[in-house]
Design an enzyme around this catalytic site. Structure first.
Site, PDB file in Angstrom:
ATOM      1  N   PRO A 128      14.080  68.236  46.814  1.00 46.07           N
ATOM      2  CA  PRO A 128      15.520  68.487  46.789  1.00 46.07           C
ATOM      3  C   PRO A 128      16.299  67.442  47.596  1.00 46.07           C
ATOM      4  CG  PRO A 128      14.342  70.548  47.122  1.00 46.07           C
ATOM      5  CD  PRO A 128      13.316  69.464  47.130  1.00 46.07           C
ATOM      6  N   ILE A 337      27.500  54.486  14.194  1.00 44.87           N
ATOM      7  CA  ILE A 337      27.262  54.000  12.831  1.00 44.87           C
ATOM      8  C   ILE A 337      27.051  55.173  11.861  1.00 44.87           C
ATOM      9  CG2 ILE A 337      25.550  52.745  11.403  1.00 44.87           C
ATOM     10  CD1 ILE A 337      25.329  50.728  13.754  1.00 44.87           C
ATOM     11  N   GLU A 363      11.642  57.638  37.651  1.00 50.91           N
ATOM     12  CA  GLU A 363      10.774  56.548  38.143  1.00 50.91           C
ATOM     13  C   GLU A 363      11.619  55.398  38.718  1.00 50.91           C
ATOM     14  OE1 GLU A 363       7.154  55.798  36.098  1.00 50.91           O
ATOM     15  OE2 GLU A 363       7.124  57.810  35.243  1.00 50.91           O
TER      16      GLU A 363
END
Ligand SMILES: Cc1cc2nc3c(=O)[nH]c(=O)nc-3n(C[C@H](O)[C@H](O)[C@H](O)COP(=O)(O)OP(=O)(O)OC[C@H]3O[C@@H](n4cnc5c(N)ncnc54)[C@H](O)[C@@H]3O)c2cc1C
Length: 380
Positions: A128, A337, A363
Protein backbone atom coordinates in the site's frame (compact mmCIF):
# COMPACT_ATOMS: atom_id res chain seq x y z
CA UNK A 1 23.68 -5.98 -38.26
CA UNK A 2 21.13 -8.75 -38.75
CA UNK A 3 17.50 -7.89 -38.02
CA UNK A 4 16.07 -11.23 -39.13
CA UNK A 5 14.80 -13.94 -36.82
CA UNK A 6 15.90 -17.58 -37.19
CA UNK A 7 13.80 -20.39 -38.67
CA UNK A 8 13.30 -21.85 -35.18
CA UNK A 9 12.15 -18.48 -33.84
CA UNK A 10 9.73 -18.14 -36.78
CA UNK A 11 8.24 -21.54 -35.93
CA UNK A 12 7.77 -20.57 -32.29
CA UNK A 13 6.19 -17.27 -33.37
CA UNK A 14 3.83 -19.14 -35.69
CA UNK A 15 2.86 -21.61 -32.95
CA UNK A 16 2.01 -18.73 -30.61
CA UNK A 17 0.04 -16.94 -33.35
CA UNK A 18 -2.03 -20.06 -34.09
CA UNK A 19 -2.65 -20.73 -30.41
CA UNK A 20 -3.76 -17.11 -29.84
CA UNK A 21 -6.15 -17.19 -32.79
CA UNK A 22 -7.58 -20.62 -32.05
CA UNK A 23 -7.57 -20.74 -28.26
CA UNK A 24 -7.31 -17.22 -26.83
CA UNK A 25 -9.62 -15.35 -29.19
CA UNK A 26 -12.73 -17.45 -28.43
CA UNK A 27 -14.16 -16.15 -25.17
CA UNK A 28 -11.76 -13.21 -24.80
CA UNK A 29 -14.60 -10.65 -24.67
CA UNK A 30 -16.53 -12.69 -22.10
CA UNK A 31 -13.46 -13.27 -19.90
CA UNK A 32 -12.83 -9.50 -19.94
CA UNK A 33 -16.43 -8.70 -19.05
CA UNK A 34 -16.73 -11.25 -16.27
CA UNK A 35 -13.12 -10.93 -15.03
CA UNK A 36 -12.66 -14.65 -15.58
CA UNK A 37 -9.12 -15.97 -15.12
CA UNK A 38 -7.99 -17.91 -18.26
CA UNK A 39 -7.29 -21.13 -16.33
CA UNK A 40 -7.78 -23.57 -19.26
CA UNK A 41 -5.74 -21.36 -21.58
CA UNK A 42 -2.90 -21.16 -19.06
CA UNK A 43 -2.91 -24.95 -18.77
CA UNK A 44 -2.60 -25.23 -22.56
CA UNK A 45 0.21 -22.66 -22.59
CA UNK A 46 2.01 -24.89 -20.12
CA UNK A 47 1.64 -27.83 -22.50
CA UNK A 48 3.03 -25.70 -25.33
CA UNK A 49 6.10 -24.82 -23.25
CA UNK A 50 5.23 -21.12 -22.88
CA UNK A 51 5.28 -21.02 -19.06
CA UNK A 52 8.99 -21.70 -18.61
CA UNK A 53 10.34 -20.63 -21.98
CA UNK A 54 13.89 -19.70 -20.97
CA UNK A 55 14.30 -22.32 -18.24
CA UNK A 56 16.82 -25.12 -18.74
CA UNK A 57 15.06 -28.32 -19.91
CA UNK A 58 16.58 -30.15 -16.92
CA UNK A 59 14.17 -28.08 -14.77
CA UNK A 60 11.22 -28.66 -17.08
CA UNK A 61 11.66 -25.55 -19.23
CA UNK A 62 11.86 -25.04 -23.00
CA UNK A 63 15.48 -23.83 -23.01
CA UNK A 64 14.78 -21.03 -25.48
CA UNK A 65 16.22 -17.54 -25.73
CA UNK A 66 14.72 -14.18 -24.71
CA UNK A 67 14.02 -13.20 -28.32
CA UNK A 68 11.75 -16.28 -28.68
CA UNK A 69 10.02 -15.31 -25.43
CA UNK A 70 9.44 -11.76 -26.75
CA UNK A 71 8.01 -13.15 -30.00
CA UNK A 72 5.57 -15.35 -28.09
CA UNK A 73 4.57 -12.49 -25.76
CA UNK A 74 3.88 -10.27 -28.78
CA UNK A 75 1.63 -12.84 -30.47
CA UNK A 76 -0.34 -13.69 -27.32
CA UNK A 77 -0.77 -10.00 -26.46
CA UNK A 78 -2.21 -9.15 -29.88
CA UNK A 79 -5.24 -11.16 -28.80
CA UNK A 80 -5.36 -11.37 -25.01
CA UNK A 81 -3.13 -9.37 -22.68
CA UNK A 82 -4.86 -10.91 -19.64
CA UNK A 83 -3.38 -14.26 -20.63
CA UNK A 84 0.00 -12.92 -21.69
CA UNK A 85 0.57 -11.22 -18.32
CA UNK A 86 0.35 -14.64 -16.66
CA UNK A 87 3.07 -15.86 -19.03
CA UNK A 88 5.17 -12.78 -18.39
CA UNK A 89 5.02 -12.96 -14.58
CA UNK A 90 5.65 -16.70 -14.51
CA UNK A 91 8.60 -16.54 -16.93
CA UNK A 92 10.32 -13.27 -16.09
CA UNK A 93 9.52 -12.61 -12.45
CA UNK A 94 9.27 -16.09 -10.99
CA UNK A 95 11.11 -18.74 -13.05
CA UNK A 96 14.03 -16.50 -14.03
CA UNK A 97 14.72 -15.42 -10.46
CA UNK A 98 14.52 -18.96 -9.12
CA UNK A 99 16.73 -20.39 -11.83
CA UNK A 100 19.33 -17.63 -11.55
CA UNK A 101 19.53 -17.30 -7.78
CA UNK A 102 17.75 -20.31 -6.25
CA UNK A 103 19.37 -23.32 -4.59
CA UNK A 104 19.30 -26.74 -6.21
CA UNK A 105 16.61 -27.82 -3.72
CA UNK A 106 14.47 -24.74 -4.51
CA UNK A 107 14.81 -25.42 -8.23
CA UNK A 108 13.80 -29.07 -7.86
CA UNK A 109 10.89 -28.32 -5.57
CA UNK A 110 9.50 -25.11 -7.10
CA UNK A 111 11.05 -24.31 -10.47
CA UNK A 112 10.16 -27.62 -12.14
CA UNK A 113 6.38 -27.45 -11.64
CA UNK A 114 6.43 -23.69 -12.41
CA UNK A 115 8.35 -24.13 -15.67
CA UNK A 116 6.02 -26.84 -16.94
CA UNK A 117 2.96 -24.76 -16.02
CA UNK A 118 1.72 -27.42 -13.60
CA UNK A 119 1.49 -24.54 -11.11
CA UNK A 120 1.95 -20.79 -11.53
CA UNK A 121 3.81 -18.21 -9.50
CA UNK A 122 3.44 -14.62 -8.30
CA UNK A 123 5.95 -11.87 -7.54
CA UNK A 124 5.12 -9.78 -4.49
CA UNK A 125 6.95 -6.50 -4.11
CA UNK A 126 4.31 -3.71 -4.10
CA UNK A 127 2.61 -2.63 -0.89
CA UNK A 128 0.00 0.00 0.00
CA UNK A 129 2.85 2.45 0.73
CA UNK A 130 5.60 1.00 -1.42
CA UNK A 131 5.06 1.09 -5.18
CA UNK A 132 7.58 3.07 -7.21
CA UNK A 133 9.52 3.55 -3.99
CA UNK A 134 10.09 -0.13 -3.40
CA UNK A 135 12.64 0.45 -0.65
CA UNK A 136 9.84 1.55 1.74
CA UNK A 137 8.94 -2.05 2.55
CA UNK A 138 6.67 -2.38 5.58
CA UNK A 139 6.29 -6.15 5.32
CA UNK A 140 8.67 -7.73 7.82
CA UNK A 141 10.46 -11.08 7.83
CA UNK A 142 11.91 -11.47 11.31
CA UNK A 143 14.80 -13.90 11.64
CA UNK A 144 13.96 -16.63 14.16
CA UNK A 145 16.95 -18.92 13.61
CA UNK A 146 15.76 -21.68 11.32
CA UNK A 147 12.77 -19.71 10.00
CA UNK A 148 11.34 -16.24 9.37
CA UNK A 149 8.09 -14.82 10.71
CA UNK A 150 6.41 -12.88 7.93
CA UNK A 151 3.92 -10.07 8.59
CA UNK A 152 2.44 -7.44 6.30
CA UNK A 153 0.35 -6.68 3.23
CA UNK A 154 1.20 -6.86 -0.46
CA UNK A 155 -0.88 -5.01 -3.05
CA UNK A 156 -1.78 -5.52 -6.70
CA UNK A 157 -0.41 -9.04 -6.97
CA UNK A 158 -0.87 -10.57 -10.43
CA UNK A 159 -1.92 -14.26 -10.22
CA UNK A 160 -2.83 -13.36 -6.64
CA UNK A 161 -5.35 -16.15 -6.16
CA UNK A 162 -4.32 -18.51 -8.96
CA UNK A 163 -0.69 -18.91 -7.95
CA UNK A 164 0.65 -21.70 -5.75
CA UNK A 165 4.09 -20.16 -5.13
CA UNK A 166 4.76 -16.53 -4.14
CA UNK A 167 8.12 -14.76 -4.12
CA UNK A 168 7.69 -12.26 -1.31
CA UNK A 169 10.02 -9.32 -0.65
CA UNK A 170 10.21 -8.27 3.01
CA UNK A 171 12.32 -6.25 5.42
CA UNK A 172 14.40 -8.25 7.90
CA UNK A 173 16.71 -5.58 9.28
CA UNK A 174 15.33 -2.04 9.06
CA UNK A 175 18.65 -0.49 10.17
CA UNK A 176 20.35 -1.88 7.06
CA UNK A 177 17.82 -0.19 4.72
CA UNK A 178 17.53 -1.88 1.33
CA UNK A 179 20.45 -4.17 2.30
CA UNK A 180 18.26 -5.62 5.06
CA UNK A 181 15.58 -6.91 2.66
CA UNK A 182 15.02 -10.60 1.83
CA UNK A 183 13.14 -12.55 -0.85
CA UNK A 184 11.23 -15.56 0.50
CA UNK A 185 9.38 -18.37 -1.24
CA UNK A 186 5.92 -18.63 0.30
CA UNK A 187 3.45 -21.39 -0.50
CA UNK A 188 -0.28 -20.91 -0.77
CA UNK A 189 -1.90 -22.50 2.27
CA UNK A 190 0.87 -21.71 4.73
CA UNK A 191 -0.89 -20.87 8.01
CA UNK A 192 -1.50 -17.11 8.36
CA UNK A 193 -1.36 -16.44 4.60
CA UNK A 194 -4.64 -14.88 3.41
CA UNK A 195 -5.67 -13.76 -0.04
CA UNK A 196 -7.62 -10.49 -0.18
CA UNK A 197 -10.45 -9.57 -2.55
CA UNK A 198 -9.97 -9.40 -6.31
CA UNK A 199 -9.43 -5.93 -7.81
CA UNK A 200 -12.09 -4.67 -10.27
CA UNK A 201 -9.86 -3.26 -13.00
CA UNK A 202 -9.93 -0.99 -16.07
CA UNK A 203 -7.95 -3.45 -18.19
CA UNK A 204 -6.36 -6.91 -18.20
CA UNK A 205 -9.57 -7.85 -16.43
CA UNK A 206 -9.08 -11.58 -16.99
CA UNK A 207 -5.89 -11.57 -14.93
CA UNK A 208 -6.47 -11.99 -11.24
CA UNK A 209 -5.05 -9.16 -9.14
CA UNK A 210 -5.33 -9.41 -5.35
CA UNK A 211 -3.89 -7.98 -2.18
CA UNK A 212 -2.25 -10.53 0.13
CA UNK A 213 -2.02 -10.56 3.92
CA UNK A 214 0.65 -12.31 5.95
CA UNK A 215 -0.09 -12.78 9.64
CA UNK A 216 2.77 -14.51 11.47
CA UNK A 217 3.49 -16.80 8.54
CA UNK A 218 6.33 -19.19 9.41
CA UNK A 219 8.66 -19.48 6.41
CA UNK A 220 11.58 -21.95 6.62
CA UNK A 221 15.01 -20.43 6.13
CA UNK A 222 15.72 -22.74 3.23
CA UNK A 223 13.03 -20.73 1.38
CA UNK A 224 15.15 -17.58 1.34
CA UNK A 225 16.55 -16.75 -2.11
CA UNK A 226 20.23 -15.83 -2.06
CA UNK A 227 22.29 -14.55 0.86
CA UNK A 228 20.80 -12.64 3.80
CA UNK A 229 19.99 -9.11 2.58
CA UNK A 230 19.92 -10.00 -1.14
CA UNK A 231 16.15 -9.44 -1.51
CA UNK A 232 16.15 -5.89 -2.89
CA UNK A 233 18.85 -6.62 -5.43
CA UNK A 234 16.96 -9.78 -6.36
CA UNK A 235 13.80 -7.74 -6.98
CA UNK A 236 15.60 -5.10 -9.08
CA UNK A 237 17.47 -7.69 -11.19
CA UNK A 238 14.27 -9.62 -11.74
CA UNK A 239 12.28 -6.53 -12.74
CA UNK A 240 14.99 -5.48 -15.23
CA UNK A 241 14.25 -8.67 -17.21
CA UNK A 242 10.53 -8.37 -16.53
CA UNK A 243 10.50 -5.08 -18.42
CA UNK A 244 11.43 -6.90 -21.62
CA UNK A 245 8.35 -9.11 -21.13
CA UNK A 246 6.07 -6.12 -20.54
CA UNK A 247 7.62 -4.22 -23.46
CA UNK A 248 6.77 -7.25 -25.67
CA UNK A 249 3.26 -7.27 -24.23
CA UNK A 250 2.85 -3.57 -25.07
CA UNK A 251 4.22 -4.19 -28.57
CA UNK A 252 1.68 -7.00 -29.07
CA UNK A 253 -1.25 -4.87 -27.88
CA UNK A 254 -0.18 -2.11 -30.29
CA UNK A 255 0.32 -4.50 -33.21
CA UNK A 256 -3.02 -6.23 -32.54
CA UNK A 257 -4.88 -2.91 -32.60
CA UNK A 258 -3.02 -1.76 -35.71
CA UNK A 259 -3.88 -4.96 -37.61
CA UNK A 260 -7.57 -4.59 -36.74
CA UNK A 261 -7.57 -0.90 -37.69
CA UNK A 262 -5.86 -1.52 -41.03
CA UNK A 263 -8.33 -4.26 -41.94
CA UNK A 264 -11.28 -2.08 -40.94
CA UNK A 265 -9.97 0.93 -42.86
CA UNK A 266 -9.76 -1.14 -46.05
CA UNK A 267 -13.35 -2.37 -45.67
CA UNK A 268 -15.35 0.52 -44.22
CA UNK A 269 -16.68 3.00 -46.76
CA UNK A 270 -17.46 6.69 -46.24
CA UNK A 271 -18.01 9.36 -48.90
CA UNK A 272 -18.00 6.71 -51.63
CA UNK A 273 -14.64 5.13 -50.88
CA UNK A 274 -12.86 2.97 -48.30
CA UNK A 275 -11.81 5.16 -45.39
CA UNK A 276 -8.16 4.05 -45.93
CA UNK A 277 -8.29 6.22 -49.06
CA UNK A 278 -8.82 9.33 -46.93
CA UNK A 279 -5.38 10.68 -46.23
CA UNK A 280 -6.21 11.46 -42.58
CA UNK A 281 -6.82 7.75 -41.97
CA UNK A 282 -3.90 6.57 -44.12
CA UNK A 283 -1.55 8.87 -42.20
CA UNK A 284 -2.82 7.54 -38.88
CA UNK A 285 -1.94 4.03 -40.10
CA UNK A 286 1.48 5.26 -41.27
CA UNK A 287 2.19 6.76 -37.83
CA UNK A 288 1.02 3.61 -36.06
CA UNK A 289 3.16 1.38 -38.27
CA UNK A 290 6.23 3.57 -37.77
CA UNK A 291 5.88 3.65 -33.98
CA UNK A 292 5.33 -0.12 -33.87
CA UNK A 293 8.36 -0.88 -36.04
CA UNK A 294 10.52 1.23 -33.72
CA UNK A 295 9.06 -0.51 -30.66
CA UNK A 296 9.73 -3.93 -32.20
CA UNK A 297 13.37 -3.12 -32.88
CA UNK A 298 13.83 -1.81 -29.33
CA UNK A 299 12.22 -4.93 -27.85
CA UNK A 300 14.39 -7.26 -29.96
CA UNK A 301 17.48 -5.24 -29.04
CA UNK A 302 16.77 -5.54 -25.31
CA UNK A 303 15.99 -9.25 -25.63
CA UNK A 304 19.17 -9.83 -27.60
CA UNK A 305 21.22 -7.88 -25.08
CA UNK A 306 19.97 -10.31 -22.43
CA UNK A 307 20.73 -13.32 -24.66
CA UNK A 308 24.32 -12.29 -25.38
CA UNK A 309 25.03 -11.47 -21.73
CA UNK A 310 25.19 -7.70 -22.28
CA UNK A 311 23.69 -5.26 -19.77
CA UNK A 312 19.97 -4.85 -20.45
CA UNK A 313 18.98 -2.39 -17.71
CA UNK A 314 19.01 0.55 -20.12
CA UNK A 315 17.78 -1.19 -23.27
CA UNK A 316 14.95 -2.87 -21.31
CA UNK A 317 13.81 0.44 -19.81
CA UNK A 318 13.95 2.18 -23.22
CA UNK A 319 11.98 -0.66 -24.82
CA UNK A 320 9.30 -0.58 -22.12
CA UNK A 321 9.00 3.20 -22.16
CA UNK A 322 8.61 3.39 -25.93
CA UNK A 323 6.52 0.25 -26.45
CA UNK A 324 4.03 1.17 -23.72
CA UNK A 325 3.55 4.66 -25.19
CA UNK A 326 3.15 3.05 -28.60
CA UNK A 327 0.49 0.73 -27.16
CA UNK A 328 -1.42 3.68 -25.72
CA UNK A 329 -1.13 5.92 -28.82
CA UNK A 330 -1.90 3.13 -31.26
CA UNK A 331 -4.93 1.73 -29.46
CA UNK A 332 -6.49 5.21 -29.12
CA UNK A 333 -6.11 5.72 -32.87
CA UNK A 334 -7.43 2.23 -33.60
CA UNK A 335 -10.62 3.11 -31.71
CA UNK A 336 -10.83 6.38 -33.68
CA UNK A 337 -10.46 4.60 -37.02
CA UNK A 338 -13.30 2.24 -36.04
CA UNK A 339 -15.62 5.20 -35.35
CA UNK A 340 -18.70 4.16 -33.34
CA UNK A 341 -17.79 0.50 -33.77
CA UNK A 342 -14.56 1.23 -31.91
CA UNK A 343 -16.57 2.09 -28.84
CA UNK A 344 -18.29 -1.28 -28.53
CA UNK A 345 -16.86 -4.56 -27.33
CA UNK A 346 -17.38 -6.71 -30.45
CA UNK A 347 -14.58 -5.00 -32.37
CA UNK A 348 -11.90 -5.67 -29.69
CA UNK A 349 -10.08 -2.33 -29.98
CA UNK A 350 -11.73 -0.73 -26.93
CA UNK A 351 -10.45 -3.66 -24.83
CA UNK A 352 -6.96 -3.31 -26.30
CA UNK A 353 -7.05 0.40 -25.41
CA UNK A 354 -8.00 -0.38 -21.81
CA UNK A 355 -5.36 -3.13 -21.62
CA UNK A 356 -2.65 -0.85 -23.05
CA UNK A 357 -2.73 1.50 -20.05
CA UNK A 358 -1.33 -0.99 -17.56
CA UNK A 359 1.89 -1.34 -19.57
CA UNK A 360 2.74 2.27 -18.56
CA UNK A 361 2.19 1.44 -14.89
CA UNK A 362 3.35 -2.01 -13.78
CA UNK A 363 6.93 -3.26 -13.46
CA UNK A 364 7.97 0.39 -13.13
CA UNK A 365 5.86 3.31 -14.35
CA UNK A 366 6.98 5.34 -17.37
CA UNK A 367 8.31 7.98 -14.98
CA UNK A 368 10.44 5.34 -13.26
CA UNK A 369 11.75 4.14 -16.65
CA UNK A 370 12.80 7.74 -17.35
CA UNK A 371 14.65 7.79 -14.02
CA UNK A 372 16.48 4.57 -15.01
CA UNK A 373 17.28 5.94 -18.48
CA UNK A 374 18.35 9.43 -17.35
CA UNK A 375 20.59 8.07 -14.58
CA UNK A 376 22.22 5.71 -17.05
CA UNK A 377 22.87 8.31 -19.76
CA UNK A 378 24.06 10.97 -17.31
CA UNK A 379 26.51 8.54 -15.70
CA UNK A 380 28.61 8.50 -18.88
C1 LIG B 1 -3.02 -4.61 -12.59
C2 LIG B 1 -1.78 -4.47 -11.79
C3 LIG B 1 -0.94 -5.56 -11.59
C4 LIG B 1 0.19 -5.45 -10.82
N1 LIG B 1 0.96 -6.58 -10.57
C5 LIG B 1 1.94 -6.51 -9.64
C6 LIG B 1 2.62 -7.69 -9.20
O1 LIG B 1 2.35 -8.80 -9.68
N2 LIG B 1 3.56 -7.59 -8.23
C7 LIG B 1 3.89 -6.39 -7.67
O2 LIG B 1 4.75 -6.37 -6.79
N3 LIG B 1 3.27 -5.25 -8.07
C8 LIG B 1 2.31 -5.28 -9.02
N4 LIG B 1 1.66 -4.13 -9.41
C9 LIG B 1 2.03 -2.86 -8.79
C10 LIG B 1 2.71 -1.89 -9.73
O3 LIG B 1 4.00 -2.33 -10.03
C11 LIG B 1 2.67 -0.50 -9.07
O4 LIG B 1 1.33 -0.06 -9.12
C12 LIG B 1 3.59 0.49 -9.74
O5 LIG B 1 4.93 0.15 -9.51
C13 LIG B 1 3.33 1.91 -9.26
O6 LIG B 1 3.31 1.98 -7.86
P1 LIG B 1 2.10 2.74 -7.13
O7 LIG B 1 0.83 2.20 -7.67
O8 LIG B 1 2.32 2.66 -5.68
O9 LIG B 1 2.21 4.24 -7.62
P2 LIG B 1 3.14 5.37 -6.95
O10 LIG B 1 4.51 4.84 -6.74
O11 LIG B 1 2.42 5.95 -5.80
O12 LIG B 1 3.18 6.43 -8.14
C14 LIG B 1 2.13 7.36 -8.39
C15 LIG B 1 2.59 8.26 -9.52
O13 LIG B 1 3.75 9.00 -9.10
C16 LIG B 1 4.82 8.79 -10.02
N5 LIG B 1 6.09 8.79 -9.29
C17 LIG B 1 6.42 8.11 -8.17
N6 LIG B 1 7.68 8.34 -7.81
C18 LIG B 1 8.18 9.23 -8.73
C19 LIG B 1 9.44 9.86 -8.93
N7 LIG B 1 10.48 9.63 -8.12
N8 LIG B 1 9.58 10.69 -9.98
C20 LIG B 1 8.56 10.90 -10.83
N9 LIG B 1 7.35 10.34 -10.71
C21 LIG B 1 7.17 9.50 -9.68
C22 LIG B 1 4.54 7.44 -10.65
O14 LIG B 1 5.19 7.29 -11.89
C23 LIG B 1 3.02 7.51 -10.78
O15 LIG B 1 2.68 8.24 -11.92
C24 LIG B 1 0.54 -4.21 -10.24
C25 LIG B 1 -0.28 -3.09 -10.45
C26 LIG B 1 -1.43 -3.22 -11.19
C27 LIG B 1 -2.32 -2.01 -11.34
Amino acid sequence: MDFSISEEQKMIQEAAREFAQNELLPGVIERDETQKFPAEQVKRMGELGFMGMMVDPKYGGSGLDTVSYALVMEELSKIDASSSVVVSVNNSLVCWGLETYGTEEQKTKYLKPLATGEIIGAFCLSEPEAGSDATSQKTTAIDKGDHYILNGTKNWITNGNSASVYLVIAQTDKDKGHKGINALIVEKGMPGFEIGPKENKLGIRGSDTHSLNFNDVKVPKENRIGEDGFGFKFAMKTLAGGRIGIASQALGIAAGAYELAKKYAKERKAFGTEIANHQAIAFKLADMHTQIEAARLLVYKAARDKDIGANYDLSGAIAKLHASKTAMDTTIEAVQIHGGNGFVKDYHVERLMRDAKITQIYEGTSEIQKIVISRSILRN
